[in-house]
Design an enzyme around this catalytic site. Structure first.
Site, PDB file in Angstrom:
ATOM      1  N   THR A  43       2.517  -1.581   8.983  1.00  9.95           N
ATOM      2  CA  THR A  43       2.890  -2.526  10.048  1.00  9.95           C
ATOM      3  C   THR A  43       3.091  -3.941   9.546  1.00  9.95           C
ATOM      4  OG1 THR A  43       0.594  -3.079  10.533  1.00  9.95           O
ATOM      5  CG2 THR A  43       1.570  -1.229  11.775  1.00  9.95           C
ATOM      6  N   HIS A  51       9.612 -24.447   8.810  1.00  8.22           N
ATOM      7  CA  HIS A  51       8.581 -25.160   9.562  1.00  8.22           C
ATOM      8  C   HIS A  51       7.189 -25.039   8.961  1.00  8.22           C
ATOM      9  CE1 HIS A  51      11.080 -25.027  13.546  1.00  8.22           C
ATOM     10  NE2 HIS A  51      11.802 -25.350  12.486  1.00  8.22           N
ATOM     11  N   ASP A  93       0.868  -1.172   0.000  1.00  8.67           N
ATOM     12  CA  ASP A  93       0.000   0.000   0.000  1.00  8.67           C
ATOM     13  C   ASP A  93       0.907   1.226   0.000  1.00  8.67           C
ATOM     14  OD1 ASP A  93       0.947   0.267   2.617  1.00  8.67           O
ATOM     15  OD2 ASP A  93      -1.041   0.293   3.530  1.00  8.67           O
ATOM     16  N   CYS A 131       3.061  -3.167   4.155  1.00  7.11           N
ATOM     17  CA  CYS A 131       2.217  -2.028   4.511  1.00  7.11           C
ATOM     18  C   CYS A 131       2.905  -1.348   5.686  1.00  7.11           C
ATOM     19  CB  CYS A 131       0.770  -2.435   4.801  1.00  7.11           C
ATOM     20  SG  CYS A 131       0.486  -3.435   6.264  1.00  7.11           S
ATOM     21  N   HIS A 182       6.336 -31.303  10.242  1.00  7.39           N
ATOM     22  CA  HIS A 182       5.936 -30.022   9.676  1.00  7.39           C
ATOM     23  C   HIS A 182       4.883 -30.215   8.582  1.00  7.39           C
ATOM     24  CE1 HIS A 182       8.813 -28.133  12.190  1.00  7.39           C
ATOM     25  NE2 HIS A 182       9.863 -28.617  11.545  1.00  7.39           N
TER      26      HIS A 182
END
Length: 142
Positions: free
Chosen positions: A66, A97, A7, A64, A133
């Site tokens: 955060t 993992h 963004d 973005c 996994h």
């Protein structure tokens, strides 16, 4: 092929990442945004996630402010395992993992130098293929 998107809050870091990918000789497709004008992150997160889920692109990188919004959005797309990473250890572990196929980062959380190292770690670390996994990924998807 790597799908990349952001963004407005992640635009500058996305530009630096694309330059870095080019220097490494890695092909990518930019799904936008294409400026720092305010925009809605779900548009770009969905585009990147759909490109990865469809097989058009092998992995994705989303940015973005955060990293939270784009990671939540990407994880709504079936087949996507998007990991929000702010350090190299997490980027390595999520590939080994979780076989994460999309990396999310926050441009207001990590600086450019660290972001480039996180991206390299994510892109260069293979899935472990350990049975435990694989079993856990099946549980996530099922």
């Amino acid at each position: 092929m790597i799908a990349i998107g952001s963004d407005h809050g992640g635009y500058a870091l996305k530009q630096a990442l694309m330059k870095h990918l080019e220097a490494r000789g890695l092909e990518y497709r930019d799904f936008g945004t294409y400026s720092e004008a305010s925009c809605d992150y779900p548009v770009y997160a969905k585009a990147v996630a759909k490109a990865v889920a469809s097989g058009e692109c092998e992995k994705g990188i989303l940015i973005c402010g955060t990293g939270i919004g784009v990671s939540i959005t990407a994880n709504k797309i079936p087949g996507i395992r998007c990991a929000l990473c702010g350090d190299c250890f997490s980027a390595e572990a999520t590939r080994q993992h979780n076989d994460a196929n999309v990396l999310a980062m926050g441009a207001r959380v990590v600086g450019e130098g660290l972001a480039l190292m996180i991206a390299d770690t994510f892109l260069d670390t293979p899935f472990s293929n350990d049975e435990r996994h694989k079993r856990r990924i099946s549980m996530i998807e099922g």
